[in-house]
Each structure stands twice: as structure tokens, then as C-alpha cells.
Design a protein around this motif. Sequence first.
Motif, PDB file in Angstrom:
ATOM      1  N   UNK A  33       0.840  -1.209   0.000  1.00 32.24           N
ATOM      2  CA  UNK A  33       0.000   0.000   0.000  1.00 32.24           C
ATOM      3  C   UNK A  33       0.859   1.237   0.000  1.00 32.24           C
ATOM      4  N   UNK A  34       1.937   1.223   0.800  1.00 33.10           N
ATOM      5  CA  UNK A  34       2.824   2.391   0.847  1.00 33.10           C
ATOM      6  C   UNK A  34       3.473   2.615  -0.510  1.00 33.10           C
ATOM      7  N   UNK A  35       3.868   1.503  -1.143  1.00 31.91           N
ATOM      8  CA  UNK A  35       4.480   1.653  -2.466  1.00 31.91           C
ATOM      9  C   UNK A  35       3.464   2.189  -3.470  1.00 31.91           C
ATOM     10  N   UNK A  36       2.253   1.632  -3.344  1.00 29.14           N
ATOM     11  CA  UNK A  36       1.207   2.109  -4.283  1.00 29.14           C
ATOM     12  C   UNK A  36       0.929   3.593  -4.052  1.00 29.14           C
ATOM     13  N   UNK A  37       0.848   3.951  -2.732  1.00 29.06           N
ATOM     14  CA  UNK A  37       0.580   5.362  -2.411  1.00 29.06           C
ATOM     15  C   UNK A  37       1.710   6.236  -2.910  1.00 29.06           C
ATOM     16  N   UNK A  38       2.966   5.740  -2.726  1.00 31.08           N
ATOM     17  CA  UNK A  38       4.112   6.534  -3.196  1.00 31.08           C
ATOM     18  C   UNK A  38       4.084   6.659  -4.708  1.00 31.08           C
ATOM     19  N   UNK A  39       3.818   5.502  -5.344  1.00 32.73           N
ATOM     20  CA  UNK A  39       3.768   5.537  -6.803  1.00 32.73           C
ATOM     21  C   UNK A  39       2.635   6.465  -7.281  1.00 32.73           C
ATOM     22  N   UNK A  40       1.499   6.334  -6.579  1.00 33.69           N
ATOM     23  CA  UNK A  40       0.376   7.199  -6.955  1.00 33.69           C
ATOM     24  C   UNK A  40       0.718   8.658  -6.719  1.00 33.69           C
ATOM     25  N   UNK A  41       1.422   8.938  -5.596  1.00 34.50           N
ATOM     26  CA  UNK A  41       1.826  10.320  -5.320  1.00 34.50           C
ATOM     27  C   UNK A  41       2.770  10.836  -6.383  1.00 34.50           C
ATOM     28  N   UNK A  42       3.755   9.944  -6.739  1.00 27.11           N
ATOM     29  CA  UNK A  42       4.696  10.363  -7.783  1.00 27.11           C
ATOM     30  C   UNK A  42       3.956  10.594  -9.103  1.00 27.11           C
ATOM     31  N   UNK A  43       3.017   9.628  -9.364  1.00 26.83           N
ATOM     32  CA  UNK A  43       2.264   9.770 -10.615  1.00 26.83           C
ATOM     33  C   UNK A  43       1.407  11.036 -10.585  1.00 26.83           C
ATOM     34  N   UNK A  44       0.786  11.290  -9.425  1.00 23.15           N
ATOM     35  CA  UNK A  44      -0.037  12.502  -9.302  1.00 23.15           C
ATOM     36  C   UNK A  44       0.819  13.741  -9.463  1.00 23.15           C
ATOM     37  N   UNK A  45       2.023  13.707  -8.828  1.00 23.16           N
ATOM     38  CA  UNK A  45       2.925  14.865  -8.946  1.00 23.16           C
ATOM     39  C   UNK A  45       3.334  15.056 -10.391  1.00 23.16           C
ATOM     40  N   UNK A  46       3.649  13.888 -11.050  1.00 27.12           N
ATOM     41  CA  UNK A  46       4.020  13.995 -12.466  1.00 27.12           C
ATOM     42  C   UNK A  46       2.859  14.528 -13.289  1.00 27.12           C
ATOM     43  N   UNK A  51       0.145  18.593 -16.006  1.00 30.33           N
ATOM     44  CA  UNK A  51      -1.036  19.444 -16.113  1.00 30.33           C
ATOM     45  C   UNK A  51      -0.642  20.909 -16.111  1.00 30.33           C
ATOM     46  N   UNK A  52       0.358  21.249 -15.281  1.00 26.75           N
ATOM     47  CA  UNK A  52       0.825  22.643 -15.257  1.00 26.75           C
ATOM     48  C   UNK A  52       1.400  23.027 -16.609  1.00 26.75           C
ATOM     49  N   UNK A  53       2.208  22.073 -17.189  1.00 28.98           N
ATOM     50  CA  UNK A  53       2.748  22.348 -18.525  1.00 28.98           C
ATOM     51  C   UNK A  53       1.625  22.499 -19.547  1.00 28.98           C
ATOM     52  N   UNK A  54       0.658  21.575 -19.397  1.00 29.53           N
ATOM     53  CA  UNK A  54      -0.465  21.653 -20.336  1.00 29.53           C
ATOM     54  C   UNK A  54      -1.245  22.959 -20.156  1.00 29.53           C
ATOM     55  N   UNK A  55      -1.453  23.334 -18.881  1.00 28.83           N
ATOM     56  CA  UNK A  55      -2.154  24.605 -18.631  1.00 28.83           C
ATOM     57  C   UNK A  55      -1.382  25.780 -19.214  1.00 28.83           C
ATOM     58  N   UNK A  56      -0.048  25.707 -19.065  1.00 26.46           N
ATOM     59  CA  UNK A  56       0.783  26.773 -19.630  1.00 26.46           C
ATOM     60  C   UNK A  56       0.646  26.801 -21.150  1.00 26.46           C
ATOM     61  N   UNK A  57       0.670  25.581 -21.742  1.00 25.73           N
ATOM     62  CA  UNK A  57       0.496  25.519 -23.193  1.00 25.73           C
ATOM     63  C   UNK A  57      -0.888  26.016 -23.602  1.00 25.73           C
TER      64      UNK A  57
END
Length: 458
Positions: A33-46, A51-57
Motif C-alpha cells: 500500500x505504501x508503495x502504491x501510495x508513493x507511486x500514486x503520489x509520484x504519478x499525481x505529482x508527475x 497538467x501545469x505544462x499543459x495549462x501553460x500551453x
Amino acid sequence: MSTEQAVSIFIGVTTFLVGGLDWLIRKWLQKHRDEVIREQGERIAALQIEAAHLNHKVAKQETVIAGLTADRDEGAAALAEEREQNATLTAKLEQQAAELADLAEEREVIRKTQKSHDNRIRRALAMEGRIWTQPVMKGAPPFRPLAERRTPIVSVLNLKGGVGKTTLTAYLAWALSARGYRVLLVDLDLQGSLSSLFVHNDELGRHAKEGHKLIQHFLADVAQKKPAKLANFTLPLPQLNPHSQLVAATDRLAYAELNQTVQWLLRVGGAGKVWNGRHDGRMILRRALHARGMSKRFDVILMDCPPLLNLCCANALAASDYVLTPVMPSVKSVERVTPLLRRVMEVKAEVNPDLKMLGLVVNGTQEKNLTPKEQDLLRNLPQQCLDVYGSDVYQFDTSIQQRVVIREGEYAFEAPDGRHPLRTTFEALAEEFIKRLPAVCRQPGERRRTRKTVEEGK
């Protein structure tokens, strides 16, 4: 070992194993679960970074789109404005094309009209002097008989200048007014000599500019189809009597006469076109002088005519009852009597059947007796008139001697005193003039038979 012990041990071992397995499973699940949460956090951050890049574009794209939209709107507005300008230019071009077509059509009409006018004037000029003796057109004002008007209209006329027409007109008017006649003088000579005898040139100039009281103004109003009464264009004649008046003229009468002449030429020169006689340019004075108001205001009307048959002279003859002709005992003067009589006969035949010759007045004779040359000229004059006119033309017994002749226009009019030769001469001429008129003519001071006087007579 008993069975119960074995079962108890088995249960204990099983419980231990189950508890350990449960702990292991929980540890693995927690780690997973911790790995999934970390992976999900990393994925969310990515994803957030993406999304920020897309918003900028997107923001850049929106900026570009906004710019493009603005450019598009500006281009559309410019295009719409250009289209509107093109439409306006097209409308103007169409209007100009229509105007050019109208101008071309109008120019063609003007060309045809000008050609028609030229042809009419050419035909009219080909008539030469007969232009003024054309038959009266239908609708022209009728000639009111003298018996109805009771005011004789006399044209003082000779087709030669310098024979004393103006002098005769002025002093005959004076002699008649001295007898109580209400005299109307009409100056139709383009020089305005009769007017300058009675009215100072400065006053004539003032009337010409401000007063609108001259014969040329009357003719101009008639040409423009304005309501005009000749009685409104008269000037008083204090040199004669309070009831005598003058229709004066200046040299600008020539312009009004020319205007009416051109209109007349364009009418009579038309081929096959019937013109209404109401617009007959020769009938202006007939309509004016035969009006009932004029015959009530005056007892005698004398018109000083020009020495040529122009529109003014034709008007005078169309309105007149009589022609009075001064003639000098000279070859040139006597010679002009013949064409004058021919003209009078032509006018009488086609324009005014009531026109008659009142007579000839000899002017400028020698002081006492006629010279042999003058005697020969005047002796042959009656036969000359008879040959042309077909009947006798009366020659006044009263002649104007050379010593009493006044040069026309040189002096202002002055009533002659009791000893002046003019007085005796023109008093005698006036008496003879009155005797030549028919009995139907009104006498000075004659009481008019109004309804009131008729009732009083009853």
C-alpha cells in the motif's frame, strides 16, 4: 500424549501460524500500500507537473487564439468596411452611370431642341418682315371695339427716324390734356426719348433699378408669366394734368423686347405645330390696353412707336384703333410712307381688321410757305397713298413749321406759354385730331352712366 493434548498443540500451532501469516500478510499489504501510495503520489505529482505544462500551453494557445480571434475580428471588420466601401463605390458608379445616361439623353434632347429652334428661327427669319403679320392664332385676346371702350388708341408711327414722332406725341398729349382729356402715353421707342422728355434721367434710372415701374419690367413679368397689370407701371405726368400718366422706358427696353422676340420666333417658326394664341407675343398690349380698367381711367392713349416693325411696334398696331404718321417734306421721309402703308394693310388683313389710318401730319415745313420742292413732294403724296392704300389717307391741315420743331430728347418738356408758336400749332392740331375721332369716343369730363346715375335719371 493424549488426543486432547495433540489437538490443543495443533490448535496452538495453527493459531501461531495463522497469526504469523496474518502479520506477514499485513506487513506485505502495508508495504504494498505504501508503495502504491508513493507511486500514486509520484504519478499525481508527475500528472500535476504535466497538467501545469499543459495549462501553460493552453494559456499560450488561448493567447494565440485570442490574438488570432482579434486579428480575425479586425480583418472581418476591415473586410466588412471594405465591402461597404465597395458597395458605396458601386452605388456611386451606378448613380454616375445613370447620371451620365441622363446627361447623354438630356444632351440629345437639347441637341434636338436646339436643332428644332435653329430650324424654327431659320424659317422665321426667312419670312423677313412678314413675321409680324402672321395670322392671329386661336385663343388670342379679341379686339374690343372702340364703341365699347370709348377710349381711342393711337400709334404715332413712321418707319423713318427723325421725323418728329416723339415731339408730336408729347405736345399733342399736352394739347389734349389742356382740354381736359386724361391721356396715357406709352413709350415704345427703344431709345426712350419720350420718357426722357417728361422724366429726369436720374429718376428713370432709379425706377429702372428700384421702382419696377417701366415698360420693360412689364414685358419681363409677362415673359415670366407673372400676373402684371399695365396700370401698375405708370408714372404721373404733372406737366400735363393730374389724370394723365406715362408708361416710361429706358434703353434697356431692347433686352425685354429681344426676349419676347426670341420666344415669338420660336413659336411662329414651328412646322405644323399649333400654338395657343394666349401666348401670342403681339397681343401683350392689346390685352393690357383693352382691359376695362384702362378704358375707364383714360380718354386717349397715344403710343410713341419705334421707326421699325419690331415686337413693340407689332404690339402697338395689334392694340390700336388708328395710326398717326408724322412726315417731313423730304424725299427720304416721303418715300417711307409707302412701306408704312403696306405694313398697316398687312396688319389690318391678318392681325387687326379695325386698324385705320388717322392721317398724316406734315412736320418741319418752312416758316411761311413751302418751297417748290416741298410742294411737289406733298402734292404727290395723296396719290402715292391712294395707289398703295387703296383709299384716301387724310392729311392734316395743321402742319408743324420748322421754327417750332423741338429736337427730340434735347430738352425737358415744358408746357408752351400763350405766346409760344407751339401752343397755337398744337392746339389747332388737337382740335383737328378730335374732329377725326368718331362720336363714340369719350369726351373730357363726360359723366359716366353708372347704375346710380341711371336711377337718378329715371
